[in-house]
Design an enzyme around this catalytic site. Structure first.
Site, PDB file in Angstrom:
ATOM      1  N   LYS A   1      79.446  42.378  91.153  1.00 51.06           N
ATOM      2  CA  LYS A   1      80.064  43.231  92.166  1.00 51.06           C
ATOM      3  C   LYS A   1      79.239  43.278  93.442  1.00 51.06           C
ATOM      4  CE  LYS A   1      78.312  47.270  89.714  1.00 51.06           C
ATOM      5  NZ  LYS A   1      78.721  48.368  88.850  1.00 51.06           N
TER       6      LYS A   1
ATOM      7  N   LYS B   1      76.696  34.555  86.944  1.00 46.23           N
ATOM      8  CA  LYS B   1      77.659  35.572  86.523  1.00 46.23           C
ATOM      9  C   LYS B   1      78.370  36.187  87.727  1.00 46.23           C
ATOM     10  CE  LYS B   1      77.451  39.657  83.886  1.00 46.23           C
ATOM     11  NZ  LYS B   1      76.667  40.711  83.239  1.00 46.23           N
TER      12      LYS B   1
ATOM     13  N   LYS C   1      64.789  44.845  90.625  1.00 46.60           N
ATOM     14  CA  LYS C   1      65.281  45.753  91.664  1.00 46.60           C
ATOM     15  C   LYS C   1      64.221  46.050  92.714  1.00 46.60           C
ATOM     16  CE  LYS C   1      69.316  47.909  89.660  1.00 46.60           C
ATOM     17  NZ  LYS C   1      70.005  49.155  89.302  1.00 46.60           N
TER      18      LYS C   1
END
Ligand code: TRP
Length: 336
Positions: free
Chosen positions: A204, A201, A119
């Site tokens: 969102k 994967k 992140k």
């Protein structure tokens, strides 16, 4: 949750962030599991809105999405009569316990967290301290409710390990206080991949909207995304490592229809992608429609959604308060 001591069930806690829109991956990987667990466990399901602000949020959007996620959980079958459904920010004990646990967590162990490293790269313009202490807040979420089991995806397992370390350390420093939680590994569910890059994967936060099936997508959006999904060379409908695109569509078809992979292969033998893709598109659109309709109906009643959260917060606080009171006493704060 008004059972007596004898029929006490194991306690589950899990959380979901409210900073994005939910996908079919969330439905299959987490939500459907949460619904099932209600039958056998005492469940706390938490909207992790405090976690959400570790990345920049537009306040009005965050408010809206928190209610959207609440609604989607209800629509999918989370029953507030059986489970405690609440928002993290409504239970101040999360912040209170986080501070104490922060003073019992090492800089070194937090710096090793792979999500923090990822992140920090993703949000290089906003590496705030909350991103760093994120796993300590998550430990507080879990330990406040003395959870026995925590259903988490692979990306959160390291955080759960850290939670166990913190709990054990606290217990041995001060005396047994926290249940040391175990990860709950769901019966192997299907993993859903991006429609555009089927080796990664479905996410969102994918920049390409076409890659992801959102639970709020309309029938025609779902159909179009599936019809434009990337497939592989050849024309055979077959589950295979060298056919990630087709295999992913087969997984979706399997989920939507309940047919086995062998049945699907037989159904499309000699037919090719031209017939297969529209069939998947229709089946998945059918499959998601009832959930979306229920969501749309409940979303009209914001008062009801907030009342559910208020009742959940009351119940959650009763347990959370007990844990914090114990912890405050053990670390040496004066009880008045
Ligand atoms: N960090 C989790 C995620 O992003 C969400 C979460 C917050 C959570 N607190 C939790 C999950 C406690 C399990 C237990 O998926």
């Amino acid at each position: 949750m008004t059972e007596t001591k004898q029929d006490k069930k194991p306690i589950i806690l899990s959380g979901i962030q409210t900073s994005g829109k939910l996908t079919i991956g969330n439905l299959i990987g987490a939500m459907q599991n949460w619904v099932k667990l209600q039958e056998t466990h005492d469940c706390y399901y938490m909207l992790a809105d405090l976690h959400s602000i570790t990345v920049k949020q537009v306040p009005a959007e965050l408010r809206k999405q928190t209610l959207d996620v609440t609604d989607m959980l209800l629509a999918s079958g989370i029953d507030p009569e059986r489970s405690v459904l609440f928002a993290q920010s409504h239970v101040p004990e999360h912040s209170m316990l986080t501070w104490v646990l922060t003073c019992n967590a090492g800089m070194g162990e937090l710096a090793r967290m792979t999500q923090f490293k990822d992140k920090s790269k993703q949000h290089a313009d906003n590496i705030n301290a909350g991103l760093f202490t994120y796993p300590v807040l998550m430990a507080a979420d879990i330990l406040l409710y003395q959870a026995d089991l925590v259903p988490v995806g692979a990306d959160q397992k390291q955080h759960l390990e850290l939670t166990r370390d913190i709990a054990q350390r606290f217990n041995s420093t001060y005396s047994p206080t926290f249940v040391v939680p175990e990860p709950y590994i769901a019966p192997i569910g299907a993993k859903i991949m991006s429609l555009q890059e089927p080796t990664k994967k479905m996410s969102k936060s994918d920049e390409n909207d076409k890659a992801t099936l959102f639970l709020h997508n309309s029938d025609s959006e779902i159909r179009n995304k599936i019809k434009r999904a990337v497939t592989d060379s050849g024309s055979e409908v077959k589950m295979s490592d060298d056919k990630p695109g087709v295999s992913n569509l087969m997984t979706l078809y399997h989920i939507a229809t309940g047919k086995t992979y062998a049945e699907i292969e037989a159904e499309f033998e000699g037919k090719g992608y031209g017939e297969f893709k529209p069939a998947v598109a229709d089946a998945v659109a059918e499959y998601l429609r009832p959930l979306r309709e229920k969501f749309t109906l409940l979303r009209k009643d914001e008062k009801m959604l907030k009342a559910v959260l208020a009742a959940g917060a009351d119940q959650a606080r009763r347990q959370a308060f007990k844990t914090v009171r114990k912890v405050y006493k053990k670390v040496g704060f004066i009880q008045l």
